[in-house]
Design a protein around this motif. Structure first.
Motif, PDB file in Angstrom:
ATOM      1  N   LEU A  11      27.245  74.502  26.179  1.00  0.00           N
ATOM      2  CA  LEU A  11      27.899  75.196  25.070  1.00  0.00           C
ATOM      3  C   LEU A  11      29.410  75.195  25.217  1.00  0.00           C
ATOM      4  O   LEU A  11      30.135  75.246  24.221  1.00  0.00           O
ATOM      5  N   ARG A  12      29.889  75.137  26.446  1.00  0.00           N
ATOM      6  CA  ARG A  12      31.329  75.088  26.695  1.00  0.00           C
ATOM      7  C   ARG A  12      31.870  73.667  26.690  1.00  0.00           C
ATOM      8  O   ARG A  12      33.007  73.427  27.071  1.00  0.00           O
ATOM      9  N   HIS A  13      31.047  72.716  26.245  1.00  0.00           N
ATOM     10  CA  HIS A  13      31.431  71.315  26.108  1.00  0.00           C
ATOM     11  C   HIS A  13      31.849  70.714  27.453  1.00  0.00           C
ATOM     12  O   HIS A  13      32.835  69.979  27.549  1.00  0.00           O
ATOM     13  N   LYS A  14      31.054  71.043  28.460  1.00  0.00           N
ATOM     14  CA  LYS A  14      31.179  70.423  29.772  1.00  0.00           C
ATOM     15  C   LYS A  14      29.824  69.853  30.156  1.00  0.00           C
ATOM     16  O   LYS A  14      28.797  70.220  29.583  1.00  0.00           O
ATOM     17  N   GLU A  15      29.829  68.968  31.135  1.00  0.00           N
ATOM     18  CA  GLU A  15      28.583  68.327  31.532  1.00  0.00           C
ATOM     19  C   GLU A  15      27.887  69.148  32.613  1.00  0.00           C
ATOM     20  O   GLU A  15      28.424  69.334  33.701  1.00  0.00           O
ATOM     21  N   PRO A  16      26.673  69.653  32.338  1.00  0.00           N
ATOM     22  CA  PRO A  16      25.899  70.321  33.374  1.00  0.00           C
ATOM     23  C   PRO A  16      25.232  69.291  34.285  1.00  0.00           C
ATOM     24  O   PRO A  16      25.559  68.095  34.231  1.00  0.00           O
ATOM     25  N   ASP A  17      24.298  69.739  35.141  1.00  0.00           N
ATOM     26  CA  ASP A  17      23.601  68.791  36.010  1.00  0.00           C
ATOM     27  C   ASP A  17      22.712  67.851  35.225  1.00  0.00           C
ATOM     28  O   ASP A  17      22.580  66.682  35.552  1.00  0.00           O
ATOM     29  N   ILE A 300      27.232  75.848  16.736  1.00  0.00           N
ATOM     30  CA  ILE A 300      26.146  74.929  17.093  1.00  0.00           C
ATOM     31  C   ILE A 300      25.549  74.395  15.806  1.00  0.00           C
ATOM     32  O   ILE A 300      25.146  75.170  14.927  1.00  0.00           O
ATOM     33  N   LEU A 301      25.466  73.075  15.689  1.00  0.00           N
ATOM     34  CA  LEU A 301      24.808  72.454  14.545  1.00  0.00           C
ATOM     35  C   LEU A 301      23.430  71.962  14.958  1.00  0.00           C
ATOM     36  O   LEU A 301      23.272  71.257  15.958  1.00  0.00           O
ATOM     37  N   ASN A 302      22.447  72.326  14.170  1.00  0.00           N
ATOM     38  CA  ASN A 302      21.069  71.874  14.384  1.00  0.00           C
ATOM     39  C   ASN A 302      20.489  71.432  13.056  1.00  0.00           C
ATOM     40  O   ASN A 302      20.614  72.143  12.061  1.00  0.00           O
TER      41      ASN A 302
END
Length: 393
Positions: A11-17, A300-302
């Motif tokens: 959600l913070r526009h970073k890459e998780p694992d 968030i767009l869905n």
């Protein structure tokens, strides 16, 4: 990462694992009962008394064993049905014996074929004959903040967030503001009213907005400071175009969205939530509305309906990926998921991940709900591809 950390990072526009995975956290990212039962059998899980969360779409409550087995990262916290709704009529057979019929709490009537039916369709609208403000005054909305809607909500939210360490989507109690106006009036009538009877149209939209504001105030106060994602939905577009012009949307719909979304965020902050992300669902070729949705406060767009005009996943990521988290679009649900081979499904998933995942800002789910004709082999091919290709590092 925990599931909560994984979702928050995206959600913070970073890459998780790895790419977060959603199955059933909303009534827009769920699975039809027929496909779900077939999936349970395929996975060797015991037969259960599956709970239907949404009668109209025949969407199920995804059970804990599936959540754990498939490493689902997001849960859903939804209101209970209102206890007392005079206009509601439970599901029953109609006079012909060919249709299941029901009437919802607002008086919209729905039916589904007994033979081969997969979901309910609208057949009548309580405001179909309404022409004046006085007619609207005679229509009684049930209370949006009735206490029966919120039984157990705080406990479920706390359990998912703190015990399971999963994010949850706080769900709405009804369709969106515009969608409800269309349901209550009938599509043709309200489309015409928006052009020819603007005072009447605004009056109806005002009443629906108030109905929803009452719900959201109580819901947000109930869950308190752990809310992260809040869901609202309308459908603004068709497969190839939009349901109304951008100018008409800006005049007749956007002010109510802006009021509601702003209220939700302000109330969440007042209750101590560090951040809240507004999840908004619209199918179809919705790109012309993106700027207005961003101004209204949508985060968030869905979904990313990859089969709709102008909605290719690579293009959408380039155009919108810096402003919105893209939730959905992991696999085409009109052709590939129900009718492709498992290899075609895996190839499709890999392509969408390549397009949508870089830089974060992506949560994997199908394009809208998994429909009743999706083979479990294809669903699991999708999931296996996500597990294989959905790793960032």
């Amino acid at each position: 990462m925990t599931s909560y950390e994984r979702v928050l990072t995206a959600l913070r526009h970073k890459e998780p694992d790895r790419i977060p995975f959603d199955l059933g956290a909303s009534l827009l990212t769920g699975i039809n009962v027929h496909a779900y039962r077939a999936l349970r059998r395929f996975l060797g899980l015991p037969e259960t008394q599956t709970e239907i969360l949404d009668t109209i779409q025949q969407i199920v409550c995804v059970e804990n064993d599936v959540i754990e087995l498939l490493h689902v990262d997001v849960r859903g916290v939804r209101p209970e049905p209102i206890a007392h709704a005079p206009q509601r009529a439970p599901q029953h057979l109609d006079g012909s014996g060919k249709y299941h019929q029901m009437r919802d709490e607002l008086g919209v009537c729905w039916h589904m074929p007994v033979e081969g039916g997969l979901y309910f369709d609208m057949v009548s609208h309580p405001l179909a004959q309404a022409e004046t403000i006085e007619d609207l005054d005679q229509f009684a909305f049930p209370p949006g903040d009735d206490p029966s809607r919120f039984v157990g909500m705080k406990e479920r939210a706390g359990f998912y967030r703190f015990e399971e360490q999963r994010a949850y989507i706080l769900g709405q109690h009804s369709a969106g503001i515009w969608e409800l106006a269309l349901w209550l009036s009938g599509y043709e009538k309200f489309f015409c009213d928006m052009l020819a009877e603007k005072e009447f149209s605004h009056a109806l939209m005002r009443r629906i907005t108030d109905y929803k504001l009452a719900y959201w105030q109580k819901a947000l106060d109930t869950v308190g400071d752990n809310v992260l994602i809040v869901c609202e939905a309308d459908d603004l577009a068709t497969q190839h175009s939009q349901l109304c012009s951008v100018d008409l949307y800006k005049q007749m719909i956007s002010p109510y969205h802006k009021e509601l979304f702003g209220f939700i965020k302000e109330r969440a902050r007042k209750n101590g939530a560090p951040e809240v992300h507004l999840f908004y669902h619209t199918c179809g070729a919705m790109l012309p509305f993106a700027d207005l949705l961003h101004e209204e406060g949508v985060d968030i767009l869905n979904p990313v309906q990859v089969s709709a005009q102008g909605m290719d996943s690579k293009d959408v990521k380039k155009l919108l990926g810096d402003r919105f988290t893209l939730w959905g679009g992991g696999v085409d649900t009109q052709r590939v998921l129900p009718y492709g081979t498992p290899k075609e499904v895996k190839d499709e998933v890999r392509r969408r991940i390549d397009d949508l995942a870089p830089g974060g800002g992506f949560v994997f789910s199908t394009v809208h709900n998994v429909q009743g004709d999706v083979p479990p082999e294809n669903y699991m091919a999708m999931w296996e591809a996500l597990r294989e290709y959905g790793i960032y590092r």
